[in-house]
Design an enzyme around this catalytic site. Sequence first.
Site: not given
Length: 471
Positions: A87, A122-123, A247
Site C-alpha cells: 500500500g 515516517d511517510g 507492486d
Amino acid sequence: MTSPKFDNSYARLPDRFYTKMPPTPVAAPSLIALNDGLADQMGLDLEWLRSDAGLAMLAGNAMPDGAEPLAQAYAGHQFGGWSPQLGDGRANVLGEVVGPDGARWDIQLKGSGPTPYSRMGDGRAGLGPVMREYIVSEAMNALGVPTTRALAAVSTGETVIRETLQPGAILTRAAGSHIRVGTFQYFAARQDHEALDLLLNHAIGRHYPHVAEGDGLGFLNAVIASQAELVAKWMGLGFIHGVMNTDNTHVGGLTIDYGPCAFMDAYHPATVFSSIDQGGRYVYQGQPEVLVWNLAQLASCVLPFIDSDKDKAIAAAQDALATFGDHYTKAWKRVFFAKIGYKIGGDAQVTLVQDLLTRMADNQADFTRVFRAMSRGQGARDEFVDPTSFDEWERDWDGGDTTIMRTANPAIIPRNHRVEEAIQAGLQGDHAPFHRLNAALENPFADSSEFGDLEAAPTQQQMVRQTFCGT
C-alpha cells in the site's frame, strides 16, 4: 483563479480499496518546480497552482474543495518474495481531474506523511529521491516512453533521516491511475471476488476502454501488449528500472516508481545498479523475462473472469502469456531497427544489431553516444576501446536512414552522474543544475550547443556505479 475540479472515481469504490485520510502538514513549504506544460495538459490553472492555496495543496497542508485524499491498498512480490499488504506508505491520491482532452488524471503526493501502510516508516521523502523522480519521469515522457508524470516538487522546510539528514520534499505525481499488478494481488489473496470484479472494470475503464466490461482475457491481453511495448522502449534507451516488483508494474503500461533506476553509460547486458538488487534479479537483460513473471501473477488474479471452468481459464491465460514473446520481439525490432536506421528489416538486421551490441559490450562503448554518433555520421568508432571493432561491423552496414536514426537515438539522457550532480547541488540549496538538466531533457533528440556538455559520458571519477531506493 480556479482550483482543480475533482471527479474521484477511485474514491467511489468500496472503502477496502484504500484508507481515506489527509496528508500530514509540513512546516514551511516552498515551490521548487512546477511543470507548466503538464498542468496545461491536465487543464489546471497555473495561476492558482502558484498561489498560496496551490502551494498548500502541493504540500499537503490544505485541500481544495472536492479533494478526497486516500492511500491505496495493494500487495506484491518484492524481489520474488510475497508481501500480502503493502500500500501507499508515503503517498496520498488527492483526487482525479479530467483534462481538456477527456483524459483522467490522478493527482498524488509522494512524501506526504505516514499512512496505515507505512510499515514503521515516517511517510516522508528526501529531496534527492524527489528530484530524481522529477528529472527521470519527465525525461522518459520526452523520450516517448509511457510513464507517470511529475507535476511539481515542493520543499517541506523539514528534514528527514535516511543514511544522513537531508531536506524533506514532496513530489506531486500525475498518472492515468495508480493501479498495479499488486492491487489485483491484494484482493486475489483475500479471495475477494467482488473487489476483483470492481477493480477489473475500473482498470478497463481507465486504460482499455476497447475491452468489454468483465472481460478478463481481453484485459490480460491488453496489459501484456502494452507492457511488452514498454519494456522494449526501456531496452532501446539502456534504461534499468531496478525494482521491477509486481507492486511497481502498472496495469496501464506506464513506467512507475523511479527508485534505484538508472541509464547505462557503457553498454553491457549484465548491468545492475540498484543497491538492493543483490542477486541481479532486475538486471538490464533480464527485464523482459521478469515482466513475463509479473504478468503471470496478474493472470492468476483474473482467472475467474476468463472462464468459469478453472482448467479452461488457466489454459487461456497460458496462451495469452505465450504471446508476450511475439509482442516483445516485434516491439524490440521496431525500436532497435530504428536505432540503426531502418523502418523494417529481417534476420539480417537482427544479426546486425546483435553483433553491434556484442562489440559494444566487449569494448566498453557508451550506449547512447554510439547510436547518436551513428545518426550524425561520425564519431561512433571513437567510443570503442578498439575502434577497428566498429569498423569491421560498419562494413556490413549500409549507413541506414539518418532521419530515422536521429528520432530514435537521443543526444541527451538523464545520465546518472548528472542527476547526482543536480541532487547534490539541490541539497546545498542550489537548484540551478536541476532546472538546467530538466530544460535540456525537454528536447532530448535535438542537437544543442547550449546543452552539449550534458552529452558527455562520465569520467572515472564521475561514474555512478550504484543507485539507491531512497525510501
